[in-house]
Design an enzyme around this catalytic site. Structure first.
Site, short mmCIF file in Angstrom:
data_model
loop_
_atom_site.label_atom_id
_atom_site.label_comp_id
_atom_site.label_asym_id
_atom_site.label_seq_id
_atom_site.Cartn_x
_atom_site.Cartn_y
_atom_site.Cartn_z
N GLU A 54 0.86 -1.19 0.00
CA GLU A 54 0.00 0.00 0.00
C GLU A 54 0.88 1.23 0.00
OE1 GLU A 54 -3.69 -1.68 2.77
OE2 GLU A 54 -2.45 -0.02 3.45
N ASP A 65 -5.38 8.96 10.80
CA ASP A 65 -4.06 8.44 11.14
C ASP A 65 -3.57 8.90 12.50
OD1 ASP A 65 -3.10 6.82 8.90
OD2 ASP A 65 -3.50 8.64 7.75
N TYR A 179 -10.65 -4.97 3.54
CA TYR A 179 -9.74 -4.55 4.60
C TYR A 179 -10.53 -4.42 5.89
CZ TYR A 179 -5.93 -1.69 6.67
OH TYR A 179 -4.91 -1.20 7.44
#
Lengths: 267, 401
Positions: A54, A65, A179
């Protein structure tokens, strides 16, 4: 002209299944600490045996994040890494790499670049697909259509907070793999794998035959082992980015290559 | 019955105001946002909830706020009759408390025990901290370090109210970065935490819900101006940061085509990217913090830094409903500079005895420009969204005191 066929990600997971093996997905931020370093790091990670890579597109406001990837984004932006420059470099990087590369981005840079143009350039540059962290099933229509037109995979996220209907929609729009987010929260290393993971994997299996990759918080071979005991692949992001931050300046790409080999011991 | 206007049907089921709005958040937040939407819809239709909100707005916050005919300012400018909607008189000193009481009650109803919020000028942070104290909820407020320095009195107020104020040192150290950090907290603590977003921003249902909680400003203004003058105003003025006080004033007048509306953005130091926060002057549509709207950004889609002397207007995006009203042409958006806002604040203080927040001073500055060119029998209303006590340090550092 691309033709409809099994994608490179499908092929990679097919091959793993064929030998009853599990996969390792590695994340790194493009341009951290420089675009030249990214070329070198991609080659090293590929040599170390990553199954899928990725490649993160840095964004000014990475709200999903944690601190490690935030710092990497800041370094990459300071080094001038933008989606345009990454797509310019990608053909050169991808030609010698075996692992399929997925572009990992927030939506706004992709939207401003243009969805169709993004898909076209990404396909020509040798990318296998993309994951846009703030595009969920509801808003994904045009993006998925643009990607499908170029035979690129679209990977969506499912979280422990996703009820079954959301899980189904994420699975239906995903190709390549689904995912699974191991726990609520931002990206970042954690000492333990969440207890919410197993029920999520079990629910996901009911709705899709896609390979399941699990990420968020995985940082060592033991955790890779725990995760791949239930899922098809483990995704390691922040731990790699942390290693790049601390070890790349002195140890170069070789240090990161050994780190990935160490993670693979958990497979 | 007048025909239903398009704006009354906004947002649609997907949270869209025309092409703007929507939901662009990480998957972990999608279900909490859906739950919030359901809880809000149920509360909105619940007379007990509405009655409790009315009680708090009246007895705790001090509604209704007066509509004041600013006669001396009107005489000085020599044109239109100027009325001030005195949201600065509300408890905590700004309109923000309207929304905080509504969302606080909603959080309780949803069984949440913890509130988090972002704040720019600190007005929303103080209002959230106040509501948390009132309702016995734990509270944490994220605030950019630059804003903590320039709005220090509000930091002390929040702490005194028992709230933990967390400084944000990433990015531009202002409102945008505080929202990033609040979202990160929410995504981590969704179980027990309600994110009390302070403007008409973010993923659906926030823009519509926050607007609804502020509609009371326009509803009162309509009743008051009719009572005082016997007719509707000609022009409404309000500053636009995220856009909560302006949409609150404007919303109930949208069907009245004869009422013009002007939203005033922060023109900052200049119209060079990074020097201002005038999204309609220098931005283009994009996605920030969960919504599709006008955003100040670079060619590569990175969010631009912004500047305004007023922390509450210093933000790169604007509420999606404003983007739609701009696109429709129903509201005119303009901008005034830092210097003009500072002058306007001093003018209003000296001539009417009211010290406005620097945010609200932007709207006053625009009226100072326009009123002299208007007829004596025309009526304008300014939403005086907050009081200026928090800005005394800025007046000092700008050489005004």
């Amino acid at each position: 002209m691309a033709t409809v066929s099994a994608s490179r990600i499908d092929a990679r997971f097919g091959e793993l299944r064929g030998r009853r093996a599990k996969g390792l997905v590695i994340y790194l931020t493009a341009g951290d600490p420089s675009l030249d370093a990214t070329g070198e790091l991609l080659a090293a990670i590929d040599r170390a045996g990553a199954d899928v890579i990725e490649l993160g597109v840095p964004f000014s406001d990475p709200l999903a994040d944690g601190p490690v990837i935030q710092r990497a984004s800041e370094r990459a932006l300071r080094a001038g890494a933008t989606l345009r420059k990454i797509l310019e470099q990608l053909p050169k990087w991808s030609e010698s790499i075996h692992a399929p590369i997925i572009l990992f981005s927030y939506y706004n840079p992709v939207l401003q670049y243009g969805l169709e143009r993004f898909a076209r350039k990404a396909a020509r540059a040798g990318a296998a697909g993309a994951l846009i962290v703030d595009v969920t099933a509801e808003e994904a229509g045009e993006y998925v259509a643009a990607m499908r037109a170029e035979n690129l995979d679209t990977i969506f996220l499912a979280s422990p907070t996703s009820p079954n209907d959301r899980l189904m929609r994420a699975a239906a729009l995903s190709s390549g793999f689904l995912y699974l987010i191991s726990r609520t929260g931002t990206t970042g290393e954690r000492s333990e794998i969440s207890v919410t993971l197993k029920p999520l994997v079990e629910r996901a299996r009911k709705f899709t035959s896609l390979p399941l990759a699990v990420g968020f918080g995985i940082s060592n071979p033991q955790q890779v082992k725990e995760v791949t005991a239930v899922a098809d692949a483990a995704v390691v992001g922040s731990a790699i980015v942390h290693a790049i931050e601390e070890q790349y300046p002195s140890g170069g790409a070789a240090a990161i290559e050994s780190f990935v080999r160490w993670l693979r011991e958990g497979l | 019955m007048p025909a239903q206007t398009q704006t009354e049907t906004w947002p649609d089921a997907r949270g869209r105001f025309g092409e703007f709005g929507g939901r662009y958040v990480p998957e972990t937040l999608m279900h909490p946002v859906e739950e919030l939407e359901k809880a809000y819809e149920a509360a909105r239709a619940d007379e007990k909830f509405q009655a409790e909100l009315r009680r708090l707005l009246k007895d705790f916050a001090g509604r209704p706020t007066p509509l004041f005919h600013a006669r001396r300012l009107t005489e000085r400018l020599g044109g239109a009759q100027i009325y001030l909607k005195r949201e600065d008189l509300l408890h905590t000193g700004a309109h923000k408390i309207n929304n905080c009481l509504g969302q606080g009650l909603l959080a309780q109803r949803m069984g949440k025990t913890r509130l988090i919020a972002e704040t720019g000028a600190g007005q929303h942070g103080v209002a959230t901290a106040t509501v948390a104290a009132l309702m016995g909820l734990e509270c944490r407020v994220y605030m950019g370090e630059e804003d903590m320095a320039r709005q220090a009195p509000n930091v002390f107020r929040m702490r005194l109210l028992g709230t933990e104020v967390v400084g944000v040192s990433s990015g531009s150290k202002t409102l945008k970065d505080a929202i990033n950090e609040a979202m990160r907290d929410w995504v981590t603590n969704v179980e027990n935490t309600h994110y009390l977003l302070g403007s008409v921003l973010g993923p659906h249902p926030y823009p519509a819900m926050v607007r609804d909680f502020h509609r009371v400003i326009g509803q009162e203004t309509r009743e008051q101006i009719l009572k005082q003058t016997g007719r509707l105003p000609d022009v409404l003025f309000a500053c636009v940061g995220g856009g909560s006080n302006s949409i609150g004033l404007f919303y109930d007048f949208i069907p009245d085509r004869e009422v013009k509306m002007v939203g005033v953005e922060a023109g900052g130091r200049s119209l060079k990217l990074g020097e201002h926060a005038a999204r309609f002057a220098g931005g283009r549509p994009g996605v920030l913090h969960g919504t599709y709207t006008y955003v100040l950004q670079t060619e590569d889609g990175l969010i631009s830094n912004t500047h305004s002397v007023s922390a509450g207007l210093d933000y790169a995006a604007v509420g999606p409903e404003h983007a739609a009203l701009y696109r429709q042409g129903r509201v005119e958006y303009t901008h005034v500079s830092d210097a003009e806002a500072l002058d306007a604040a001093r003018e209003l203080a000296c001539i009417e005895g009211i010290i406005p927040a620097l945010e609200s001073a932007h709207a006053v500055a625009e009226v100072i420009k326009r009123a002299p060119k208007m007829k004596r029998d025309e009526i304008v209303v300014i939403n005086l969204s907050g009081r200026g006590d928090k800005d005394l340090g800025i007046f000092q550092s700008q050489g005004i005191l």
